[in-house]
Design a protein around this motif. Structure first.
Motif, mmCIF file in Angstrom:
data_model
loop_
_atom_site.group_PDB
_atom_site.id
_atom_site.type_symbol
_atom_site.label_atom_id
_atom_site.label_comp_id
_atom_site.label_asym_id
_atom_site.label_seq_id
_atom_site.Cartn_x
_atom_site.Cartn_y
_atom_site.Cartn_z
ATOM 1 N N HIS A 25 0.860 -1.183 0.000
ATOM 2 C CA HIS A 25 0.000 0.000 0.000
ATOM 3 C C HIS A 25 0.899 1.237 0.000
ATOM 4 O O HIS A 25 2.036 1.172 0.454
ATOM 5 N N PRO A 26 0.398 2.364 -0.501
ATOM 6 C CA PRO A 26 1.213 3.585 -0.474
ATOM 7 C C PRO A 26 1.569 3.975 0.962
ATOM 8 O O PRO A 26 0.759 3.826 1.875
ATOM 9 N N VAL A 27 2.782 4.463 1.121
ATOM 10 C CA VAL A 27 3.253 4.953 2.417
ATOM 11 C C VAL A 27 3.722 6.390 2.213
ATOM 12 O O VAL A 27 4.483 6.676 1.294
ATOM 13 N N ASP A 59 -1.353 5.438 5.290
ATOM 14 C CA ASP A 59 -0.263 5.045 6.175
ATOM 15 C C ASP A 59 0.797 6.146 6.109
ATOM 16 O O ASP A 59 1.467 6.302 5.095
ATOM 17 N N ILE A 60 0.903 6.925 7.192
ATOM 18 C CA ILE A 60 1.873 8.010 7.241
ATOM 19 C C ILE A 60 2.890 7.709 8.323
ATOM 20 O O ILE A 60 2.543 7.351 9.442
ATOM 21 N N ARG A 61 4.160 7.841 7.955
ATOM 22 C CA ARG A 61 5.260 7.614 8.894
ATOM 23 C C ARG A 61 6.044 8.920 9.034
ATOM 24 O O ARG A 61 6.355 9.554 8.035
ATOM 25 N N MET A 62 6.360 9.295 10.256
ATOM 26 C CA MET A 62 7.072 10.545 10.516
ATOM 27 C C MET A 62 8.554 10.302 10.781
ATOM 28 O O MET A 62 8.913 9.418 11.564
ATOM 29 N N VAL A 63 9.380 11.112 10.131
ATOM 30 C CA VAL A 63 10.813 11.141 10.405
ATOM 31 C C VAL A 63 11.116 12.506 11.010
ATOM 32 O O VAL A 63 10.906 13.533 10.365
ATOM 33 N N LYS A 64 11.550 12.518 12.250
ATOM 34 C CA LYS A 64 11.962 13.775 12.885
ATOM 35 C C LYS A 64 13.411 14.030 12.468
ATOM 36 O O LYS A 64 14.312 13.310 12.880
ATOM 37 N N VAL A 65 13.595 15.070 11.655
ATOM 38 C CA VAL A 65 14.880 15.252 10.977
ATOM 39 C C VAL A 65 16.036 15.577 11.915
ATOM 40 O O VAL A 65 17.179 15.248 11.602
ATOM 41 N N GLN A 87 8.618 18.045 4.661
ATOM 42 C CA GLN A 87 8.513 17.394 3.355
ATOM 43 C C GLN A 87 7.680 16.126 3.494
ATOM 44 O O GLN A 87 7.758 15.443 4.511
ATOM 45 N N VAL A 88 6.889 15.830 2.468
ATOM 46 C CA VAL A 88 6.210 14.544 2.393
ATOM 47 C C VAL A 88 6.679 13.847 1.124
ATOM 48 O O VAL A 88 6.866 14.487 0.087
ATOM 49 N N ILE A 89 6.903 12.554 1.245
ATOM 50 C CA ILE A 89 7.336 11.736 0.117
ATOM 51 C C ILE A 89 6.416 10.527 0.066
ATOM 52 O O ILE A 89 6.347 9.757 1.027
ATOM 53 N N LEU A 90 5.733 10.368 -1.051
ATOM 54 C CA LEU A 90 4.830 9.231 -1.226
ATOM 55 C C LEU A 90 5.602 8.081 -1.851
ATOM 56 O O LEU A 90 6.215 8.233 -2.916
ATOM 57 N N LEU A 91 5.578 6.929 -1.174
ATOM 58 C CA LEU A 91 6.277 5.736 -1.647
ATOM 59 C C LEU A 91 5.295 4.711 -2.171
ATOM 60 O O LEU A 91 4.251 4.473 -1.571
ATOM 61 N N LYS A 92 5.669 4.096 -3.273
ATOM 62 C CA LYS A 92 4.945 2.942 -3.812
ATOM 63 C C LYS A 92 5.998 1.990 -4.348
ATOM 64 O O LYS A 92 6.894 2.407 -5.092
#
Length: 119
Positions: A25-27, A59-65, A87-92
């Protein structure tokens, strides 16, 4: 689409898992700076977006930079997407298919990107 989720990606293993999960699924990776006002506003918009989606949220995952700098750097290196924050990056399928930063992190933009990815 997967049920609402916004877990923190604070290790390289969790980044690899997010990339692997994007085969099912997209993340959406959300890179957030805890020391930036623009990022705080983007974080609020992402939170409101998730809340509006209820159990049908992506499904959203956070990266604290700042707190997870090695992970943040690995996102840019592994995905080939120049670092920005927020920034948001959509992964497939483990690859970036869309990204946005700063004031372009909007519900309508996320929905449009997800619609193209799922179609």
């Amino acid at each position: 689409m997967k049920v609402l989720s916004m877990s923190e990606v604070d290790t390289l293993e969790k980044l690899e898992q997010a990339m692997a999960d994007s085969s099912d699924h997209p993340v959406l990776l959300f890179k957030h700076s805890t020391r930036c006002g623009v990022s705080a506003r983007a974080n609020a918009r992402v939170g409101e977006y998730l809340e509006s989606k209820g159990t049908n949220g992506p499904d959203i995952r956070m990266v604290k930079v700042i707190e997870a700098k090695p992970v943040s750097n690995a996102v840019a290196e592994k995905l080939g997407v120049e670092h920005q924050s927020p920034q948001v990056i959509l992964l497939k399928d483990g690859k970036p298919v869309w990204n946005a930063s700063h004031h372009n992190i909007q519900a309508a933009n996320i929905d449009a990107a997800l619609a193209k990815t799922i179609a």
